[in-house]
Design a protein around this motif. Structure first.
Motif, short mmCIF file in Angstrom:
data_model
loop_
_atom_site.label_atom_id
_atom_site.label_comp_id
_atom_site.label_asym_id
_atom_site.label_seq_id
_atom_site.Cartn_x
_atom_site.Cartn_y
_atom_site.Cartn_z
N MET A 1 3.03 12.49 7.62
CA MET A 1 3.98 12.19 8.68
C MET A 1 4.89 11.03 8.28
O MET A 1 6.06 11.00 8.66
CB MET A 1 3.26 11.85 9.98
N ASP A 2 4.35 10.06 7.52
CA ASP A 2 5.14 8.93 7.04
C ASP A 2 5.93 9.31 5.79
O ASP A 2 7.13 9.04 5.68
CB ASP A 2 4.23 7.74 6.72
N ARG A 3 5.22 9.94 4.84
CA ARG A 3 5.83 10.25 3.53
C ARG A 3 7.01 11.20 3.69
O ARG A 3 8.02 11.08 2.97
CB ARG A 3 4.76 10.88 2.62
N TYR A 4 6.90 12.17 4.60
CA TYR A 4 7.93 13.20 4.70
C TYR A 4 8.70 13.14 6.01
O TYR A 4 9.26 14.15 6.46
CB TYR A 4 7.31 14.58 4.50
N GLU A 5 8.76 11.97 6.62
CA GLU A 5 9.47 11.82 7.89
C GLU A 5 10.91 12.32 7.78
O GLU A 5 11.39 13.09 8.63
CB GLU A 5 9.46 10.36 8.33
N SER A 6 11.61 11.92 6.73
CA SER A 6 13.02 12.31 6.60
C SER A 6 13.17 13.78 6.23
O SER A 6 14.15 14.42 6.59
CB SER A 6 13.71 11.43 5.55
N ARG B 1 0.82 -1.21 0.00
CA ARG B 1 0.00 0.00 0.00
C ARG B 1 0.86 1.26 0.00
O ARG B 1 2.04 1.24 0.35
CB ARG B 1 -0.90 0.02 1.24
N HIS B 2 0.22 2.39 -0.37
CA HIS B 2 0.84 3.69 -0.22
C HIS B 2 1.03 4.00 1.27
O HIS B 2 0.37 3.41 2.13
CB HIS B 2 -0.05 4.77 -0.83
N LEU B 3 1.92 4.94 1.55
CA LEU B 3 2.08 5.41 2.92
C LEU B 3 0.80 6.11 3.38
O LEU B 3 0.00 6.58 2.57
CB LEU B 3 3.26 6.37 3.00
N ASN B 4 0.62 6.17 4.70
CA ASN B 4 -0.65 6.64 5.25
C ASN B 4 -0.89 8.13 5.03
O ASN B 4 -1.98 8.53 4.60
CB ASN B 4 -0.71 6.33 6.75
#
Length: 336
Positions: free
Chosen positions: A277-282, A271-274
């Protein structure tokens, strides 16, 4: 060691506190200010000894060098000005203010006080998007012709949030406006925006839209198309494509894993990220590292107050275009 105070311990404040406390050397969070007990308890758990609901805890502390402003958007301007008058460097989440006039006044005051300010457009610091910028700079795809940005949230926010968000263009699309300027390396001269409610009529009743397509014209003759939706059933959708005279660069969505399952029924991926916060954590970590580096080495801030203003001006033009159903020149947006 740079000593930091954080104003606001909501979702973004917690991310910044965790990064500063656990992952960035040379930073120490001395104080956290938040109106509610839950945020203060979280800060205490993270090892911050000085927590309060009074912003003077930060502003009047001579040991604090910089302030992270992650409070509600309506408070950003006030806290930024107070921090600048206290002589503290500023990292401020977008927007500077809901009002373009107030945002302009805020940046003018901070500039006169000669205090550094960085605006939190974190997507610039995503490793894939920054790689796109590098490849364009190295002339890998030649003269830019078109940029396409897709930005779809997994689900709309509560209507209570919509009512105080400033609208889709100032709340959500503003990241894409900044990204378009960043990738193109030049300024927008005209905006044509179309939008409506395709997801939730309550959003329309609150005076906003939940779906939009925006066409930007740049001073280099190139175009950008931005597509926004408040809902994508398959997860957070953030893609980008840049087309040039020599080729094209694409950034697709990262998935939860690289796993693929191939059977006689077909091929299935994870699945895609939620959400962001997950997609741009870094990228949230990287933007604070760049903020710290600028402070330590006297460099210009990588995302300036002026960058924040220019994104707001594009959002203002988009709102005007939507209301009047016509293209709007950027230079027609006057700041009183």
């Amino acid at each position: 060691m740079i000593k930091i105070g954080i104003i606001g311990m909501g979702r973004m404040g917690k991310i910044h506190l965790e990064n500063l406390s656990r992952k960035i050397e040379g930073a120490e969070v001395l104080a956290v200010v938040n109106p509610g007990d839950e945020g203060l308890k979280y800060a205490l758990k993270e090892g911050v000894e000085n927590v309060s609901d009074n912003v003077n805890t930060i502003l009047e502390n001579p040991e604090i060098d910089a302030v992270i402003i992650s409070s509600p958007s309506s408070t950003h301007s006030e806290y930024a000005i107070q921090s600048a008058k206290a002589g503290k460097a500023i990292f401020c989440e977008k927007p500077i203010d809901m009002s373009l006039e107030k945002a302009n006044e805020t940046i003018s005051i901070i500039s006169r006080l000669n205090v550094p300010i960085m605006i939190g457009f974190n997507q610039r610091f995503d490793k894939n998007f920054s790689k796109v910028k590098d490849e364009i700079f190295n002339d890998k795809i030649g003269r830019l012709r078109n940029l396409h940005i897709i930005s779809r949230d997994p689900h709309p926010p509560p209507v209570s949030y919509i009512k105080k968000s400033g609208g889709l263009f100032k709340d959500m699309t503003i990241h894409d406006f900044d990204m378009a300027r960043f990738i193109m390396g030049c300024e927008v001269i005209e905006v044509f925006a179309y939008g409506n409610c395709l997801i939730d009529s309550a959003i329309g009743d609150a005076g906003d839209i939940d779906s939009a397509t925006v066409l930007l014209k740049f001073e280099n003759g190139a175009r950008a198309t931005i597509e926004n939706s408040r809902e994508a059933k398959y997860g957070y959708d953030q893609r980008l494509e840049v087309f040039g005279s020599k080729g094209v660069i694409k950034v697709e969505n990262p998935l939860k894993s690289d796993l693929s399952i191939l059977t006689e029924a077909g091929t299935r991926s994870d699945r895609h990220l939620n959400f962001f916060m997950d997609r741009y954590e870094s990228s949230y970590l990287e933007e604070l590292k760049c903020f710290m580096d600028a402070l330590n080495n006297g460099k210009p801030m990588p995302v300036s107050g002026e960058d924040g203003l220019k994104a707001m001006i594009i959002a203002e033009a988009a709102n005007k275009s939507l209301l009047e159903n016509r293209p709007v020149k950027i230079n027609s947006i006057k700041i009183n």
